[in-house]
Design an enzyme around this catalytic site. Structure first.
Site, PDB file in Angstrom:
ATOM      1  N   PRO A  93      68.105  70.752  16.242  1.00  6.73           N
ATOM      2  CA  PRO A  93      67.441  69.487  15.955  1.00  6.73           C
ATOM      3  C   PRO A  93      66.058  69.728  15.344  1.00  6.73           C
ATOM      4  O   PRO A  93      65.302  70.554  15.860  1.00  6.73           O
ATOM      5  CB  PRO A  93      67.303  68.835  17.338  1.00  6.73           C
ATOM      6  CG  PRO A  93      67.352  69.978  18.310  1.00  6.73           C
ATOM      7  CD  PRO A  93      68.174  71.066  17.675  1.00  6.73           C
ATOM      8  N   SER A 101      62.547  74.871  11.755  1.00  2.61           N
ATOM      9  CA  SER A 101      61.988  75.126  10.422  1.00  2.61           C
ATOM     10  C   SER A 101      61.888  76.629  10.147  1.00  2.61           C
ATOM     11  O   SER A 101      62.136  77.075   9.022  1.00  2.61           O
ATOM     12  CB  SER A 101      60.633  74.428  10.234  1.00  2.61           C
ATOM     13  OG  SER A 101      59.655  75.020  11.031  1.00  2.61           O
ATOM     14  N   ALA A 102      61.554  77.418  11.172  1.00  2.00           N
ATOM     15  CA  ALA A 102      61.478  78.876  10.951  1.00  2.00           C
ATOM     16  C   ALA A 102      62.861  79.445  10.667  1.00  2.00           C
ATOM     17  O   ALA A 102      63.015  80.315   9.807  1.00  2.00           O
ATOM     18  CB  ALA A 102      60.876  79.566  12.167  1.00  2.00           C
ATOM     19  N   ASP A 140      58.041  82.028  15.881  1.00  2.00           N
ATOM     20  CA  ASP A 140      59.322  81.427  15.498  1.00  2.00           C
ATOM     21  C   ASP A 140      60.010  82.258  14.416  1.00  2.00           C
ATOM     22  O   ASP A 140      61.199  82.577  14.518  1.00  2.00           O
ATOM     23  CB  ASP A 140      59.127  80.000  14.966  1.00  2.00           C
ATOM     24  CG  ASP A 140      58.749  79.015  16.054  1.00  2.00           C
ATOM     25  OD1 ASP A 140      58.305  79.470  17.124  1.00  2.00           O
ATOM     26  OD2 ASP A 140      58.899  77.800  15.838  1.00  2.00           O
TER      27      ASP A 140
HETATM   28  O1  PMV Z   1      57.968  73.617  18.396  1.00  2.00           O
HETATM   29  P1  PMV Z   1      58.179  74.901  17.690  1.00  2.00           P
HETATM   30  O2  PMV Z   1      59.562  75.392  17.714  1.00  2.00           O
HETATM   31  O3  PMV Z   1      57.612  74.853  16.305  1.00  2.00           O
HETATM   32  O4  PMV Z   1      57.293  76.022  18.480  1.00  2.00           O
HETATM   33  C1  PMV Z   1      55.896  75.967  18.411  1.00  2.00           C
HETATM   34  C2  PMV Z   1      55.258  77.035  19.253  1.00  2.00           C
HETATM   35  C3  PMV Z   1      53.726  76.894  19.321  1.00  2.00           C
HETATM   36  O5  PMV Z   1      53.254  77.966  20.142  1.00  2.00           O
HETATM   37  C4  PMV Z   1      53.299  75.586  19.947  1.00  2.00           C
HETATM   38  C5  PMV Z   1      53.089  77.008  17.928  1.00  2.00           C
HETATM   39  C6  PMV Z   1      53.147  78.391  17.312  1.00  2.00           C
HETATM   40  O6  PMV Z   1      52.934  78.479  16.086  1.00  2.00           O
HETATM   41  O7  PMV Z   1      53.355  79.392  18.009  1.00  2.00           O
END
Ligand code: PMV
Length: 323
Positions: A93, A101-102, A140
């Site tokens: 999702p 996105s990663a 990510d």
């Molecule tokens: O929500 P996601 O899957 O983009 O994970 C973000 C993780 C954070 O630590 C909040 C941001 C980051 O760049 O590490």
């Protein structure tokens, strides 16, 4: 006409999100659900990106949307100056905290250059990530590219040091239930909110990061020892500290509560918070079913995933990559 393809996995941050942006280590695991992409050469430009499942069509000449800009950024980072058509699919999702996105960025980077080394692919995917996230830690993209369980530490943002990725040996496997709040969240917005809190109340945030640092170090030992009880407790404590950073929500707390009452060993938000998903650590398929049932009973979708982690190859025992 040549056609190349690439895949990447999604990720679950077990401990350390947000703090990882400021150099605290974090632990994350790759999950089976992820993203895939294919690339075909075009006779003439501009390069195009389509994501049929999301009804997205864009190109490098469209800099009014993030995906168009992300495509330009990743093409440049990959040194591709011929026009290409990219098609991408994600089974995660968006805005769910599972690294959607990663995973897309890594899948596209791989499809553009299937021979690139893992670290290089992750770096190129960071160009894509920066369009959406502003200041991504890189966790990510690193996990999307290599999978497994890793301890990740960001390099200094001034470039004076590099990221550190340490494979973590998982004893006895890890089973997680991932429950969705049903609310997408923006990583950029949540990271900015923590940055504002840090500017306003530096001592509060410093204390939280100190706590998270020791939780992460202990979690690594628990994972390596196969002590899931301890890992669950550490995840619960991490959730408390994340609530103190105001990145939790009522739905997240409810999902965590339901999971613990259904037998989970620990539960916390995963990723940026403010919505997205909760990760609950469970022991065995039976408890996983109970947790998913409890969530379903209140209208929350979820799925279980087992993290089967490959033994780290000696040559990959520890890596450093440019930030
Ligand atoms: O929500 P996601 O899957 O983009 O994970 C973000 C993780 C954070 O630590 C909040 C941001 C980051 O760049 O590490």
């Amino acid at each position: 006409m040549s056609r190349t393809s690439g895949r990447a996995c999604g990720k679950v941050i077990l401990l350390g999100e947000h703090a990882v942006v400021y150099g605290v280590p974090a632990i994350a695991v790759g999950i089976e659900r992820g993203a895939r992409a294919t690339v075909e050469s075009l006779e003439s430009g501009p390069s195009r990106l389509s994501m049929p499942a999301w009804k997205v069509e864009t190109s490098t000449s469209d800099d009014t949307n993030d995906l168009g800009r992300a495509l330009s950024a990743i093409l440049e980072a990959s040194g591709i100056d011929r026009p290409v058509a990219v098609e991408a699919h994600a089974s995660l999702p968006p805005g769910g905290g599972l690294g959607c996105s990663a995973a897309l960025g890594v899948a596209v980077a791989r499809a553009l250059d299937p021979r690139a080394a893992e670290t290089e692919t992750a770096e190129r995917a960071m160009a894509w990530e920066r369009v959406f996230h502003g200041n991504p830690s890189g966790i990510d993209a690193a996990v999307a590219a290599r999978g497994g369980c890793v301890l990740f530490e960001r390099g200094k943002s001034d470039g004076s040091s590099v990221c550190r990725i340490d494979p973590v040996r998982v004893r006895g496997g890890i089973t997680l239930c991932l429950g969705s709040t049903g609310r997408a969240s923006s990583t950029k917005t949540m990271v900015d909110a923590v940055a504002r809190l840090k500017a306003r109340r530096p001592e509060v945030v410093a204390k939280a990061f100190e706590g998270i640092t020791s939780l992460v170090r202990n979690a690594r030992l628990a994972i390596e020892a196969g002590d899931r009880l301890a890992l669950g407790r550490l995840m619960d404590l991490n959730q408390m500290l994340l609530s103190g950073l105001f990145v939790s929500t009522q739905e997240i707390e409810r999902l965590c509560d339901l999971a613990r009452k259904a037998g989970a060993l620990g539960a916390k938000l995963t990723g940026a918070g403010g919505g997205g998903c909760v990760a609950a650590l469970v022991d065995g398929a039976h408890v996983a079913d109970q947790v998913l049932e409890a969530w379903k009973g209140e209208g929350y979708d979820g799925f279980a995933t087992s993290v089967a982690v490959a033994e780290p190859a000696p040559s990959r025992a520890s890596e450093e990559v440019s930030p």
